[in-house]
Design a protein around this motif. Structure first.
Motif, PDB file in Angstrom:
ATOM      1  N   TRP A  57       0.830  -1.134  -0.175  1.00 40.19           N
ATOM      2  CA  TRP A  57       0.013  -0.118  -0.095  1.00 40.19           C
ATOM      3  C   TRP A  57       0.844   1.238  -0.082  1.00 40.19           C
ATOM      4  N   VAL A  61       2.814   1.802  -3.604  1.00 42.80           N
ATOM      5  CA  VAL A  61       1.944   2.370  -4.680  1.00 42.80           C
ATOM      6  C   VAL A  61       1.422   3.574  -4.170  1.00 42.80           C
ATOM      7  N   GLY A  62       1.122   3.859  -2.997  1.00 41.80           N
ATOM      8  CA  GLY A  62       0.562   5.125  -2.506  1.00 41.80           C
ATOM      9  C   GLY A  62       1.320   6.325  -1.693  1.00 41.80           C
ATOM     10  N   ASN A  72       9.827   7.099  -7.065  1.00 47.16           N
ATOM     11  CA  ASN A  72       8.702   6.209  -6.727  1.00 47.16           C
ATOM     12  C   ASN A  72       8.019   6.974  -5.331  1.00 47.16           C
ATOM     13  N   PRO A  73       6.569   6.544  -5.463  1.00 49.97           N
ATOM     14  CA  PRO A  73       5.860   7.158  -4.188  1.00 49.97           C
ATOM     15  C   PRO A  73       6.379   7.105  -2.849  1.00 49.97           C
ATOM     16  N   MET A 111       7.741  -1.569  -8.775  1.00 52.73           N
ATOM     17  CA  MET A 111       7.185  -0.121  -8.753  1.00 52.73           C
ATOM     18  C   MET A 111       7.756   0.628 -10.082  1.00 52.73           C
ATOM     19  N   GLY A 158       5.254   0.462 -12.913  1.00 49.32           N
ATOM     20  CA  GLY A 158       4.502   1.595 -12.719  1.00 49.32           C
ATOM     21  C   GLY A 158       3.183   1.027 -12.079  1.00 49.32           C
ATOM     22  N   ILE A 159       2.947  -0.315 -11.617  1.00 43.70           N
ATOM     23  CA  ILE A 159       1.693  -0.775 -11.083  1.00 43.70           C
ATOM     24  C   ILE A 159       1.410   0.052  -9.830  1.00 43.70           C
ATOM     25  N   THR A 160       0.040   0.312 -10.123  1.00 40.03           N
ATOM     26  CA  THR A 160      -0.572   1.241  -8.963  1.00 40.03           C
ATOM     27  C   THR A 160      -1.630   0.625  -8.176  1.00 40.03           C
ATOM     28  N   ASP A 161      -1.761  -0.856  -8.428  1.00 42.69           N
ATOM     29  CA  ASP A 161      -2.727  -1.313  -7.672  1.00 42.69           C
ATOM     30  C   ASP A 161      -1.859  -2.274  -6.707  1.00 42.69           C
ATOM     31  N   ASN A 188       0.822  -5.351  -7.045  1.00 43.66           N
ATOM     32  CA  ASN A 188       2.329  -5.030  -6.467  1.00 43.66           C
ATOM     33  C   ASN A 188       2.883  -6.136  -5.740  1.00 43.66           C
TER      34      ASN A 188
END
Length: 365
Positions: A35, A38-39, A145-146, A306, A310-313, A317
């Protein structure tokens, strides 16, 4: 299905499911981190909003509780403090050093080290080897990265693990020096009571502080040591686990003493599940212990996934990362960790600080 025997009957290899639980905990840490991966750091991980602890924190608590039991048992079997320390070094450092070097080389490949100075490389490798490198970064690595720049964040907990090992050995030595008037059992009980009471005064924000982490790990580890000390009296039961769970539901609803109560739930749950019996899967995880490898490899794999995909789910991931991390952990176990453990028998011939394991059993049970 219930646990029919006391903990003492489940401490030999092949008689418990502790290895499987450790692997589950390592995978849970990877799942929880997805989490944030990606966030970003502000993303809430699973269970965090509901319990104050993320799933990853609960998983690390499980690690420390099982570690308390297994380390106390390991110490009781060693002929000297040196033998105990040597075994712990072999369990932690070979894999840590190889993984740190591997991650460094991958980072070098990804960035070309355009902005690196010699001091950057030196500090990354040395601080990780000295167990103070969980937050060490290298210029340009995962910068977009995030969670920018973080390479292997989970390593920060390992220093607390090592401190726990050292502390339990020191308390045993102190027990000897006081002619056994103070035993490991009494020390453990005092630590659990004091740290538990202090944690009950903390709010959720304070539990995130360095002191909060130190208290949590001490409380959790010595719960495990205390369980080992009463291994001939504790028989984990489902009814007791259900009662502890019910108490947690009540406390969470009223936001009272949530931290120690949840840790007790996790620790007792690990005892109950770990002593249910063995099957093909638990026997496999006894022979192939991938838990440490998954724990120290998972985060850099997730950051790399990531970066590259670039996977955002977060679920995606996690699935992609764990499919990569598990085989790497298998390689780590079979070619680094397991061979290193064979060197336990090669130790310096020093005079034992203890006569035989009987000193420990007589003094601390």
């Amino acid at each position: 299905m219930k646990s029919e025997k006391f903990i003492a009957s489940h401490l030999e290899p092949g008689t418990n499911g502790f290895g499987l639980l450790r692997l589950f905990a390592a995978i849970a840490v990877v799942y929880s981190h997805a989490w944030g991966i990606v966030g970003g750091n502000e993303a809430f991980e699973p269970l965090e909003a509901q319990t104050g602890f993320s799933l990853g924190w609960h998983a690390v608590n499980l690690f420390f509780a099982l570690s308390g039991i297994l380390i106390a048992e390991s110490l009781s079997r060693r002929s000297s403090y040196f033998a105990f320390g040597w075994a712990r070094i072999l369990r932690i450092y070979p894999a840590l050093i190889v993984v740190t070097a591997g991650v460094y080389l991958i980072a070098l490949t990804l960035t070309g080290a355009v902005d690196w100075r010699l001091s950057d490389s030196f500090m990354y490798v040395v601080r990780n080897a000295m167990l103070v490198g969980g937050g060490v970064t290298l210029p340009g690595v995962f910068a977009d990265n995030p969670i920018p720049g973080e390479i292997n964040t989970p390593l920060w907990t390992i220093k607390f693990e090592v401190m726990a090992y050292a502390s339990v050995a020191a308390l045993c030595f102190l027990s000897q020096m006081t002619s056994n008037r103070l035993s490991l059992k009494s020390f453990s009980l005092a630590i659990v009571i004091v740290t538990g009471l202090v944690m009950m005064t903390f709010d959720r924000e304070e539990m995130h502080s360095y002191f909060g982490h130190a208290l949590r790990f001490a409380f959790t580890f010595y719960l495990g040591v205390l369980a080992w000390s009463f291994k001939d009296q504790i028989r984990p039961r489902l009814i007791t686990l259900a009662l502890i769970f019910s108490v947690n539901v009540f406390l969470l609803a009223n936001n009272v003493g949530f931290a120690p109560a949840q840790i007790i739930l996790v620790a007792y749950g690990a005892l109950y599940l770990g002593t249910l019996g063995t099957n093909a899967l638990t026997r496999f995880t006894d022979r192939q212990d991938y838990s440490y490898g998954v724990y120290i490899i998972g985060f850099p794999v997730q950051q790399t996934v990531m970066l590259v995909s670039g996977i955002t789910d977060p679920l995606m991931n996690f699935f992609v990362s764990i499919l990569i991390a598990l085989p790497l952990a298998a390689v780590c176990w079979n070619f680094i960790e397991k061979p290193a453990l064979k060197f336990k028998k090669y130790r310096l011939h020093t005079s034992n600080l203890t006569e035989k394991r009987s000193w420990f059993l007589k003094s601390n049970v």
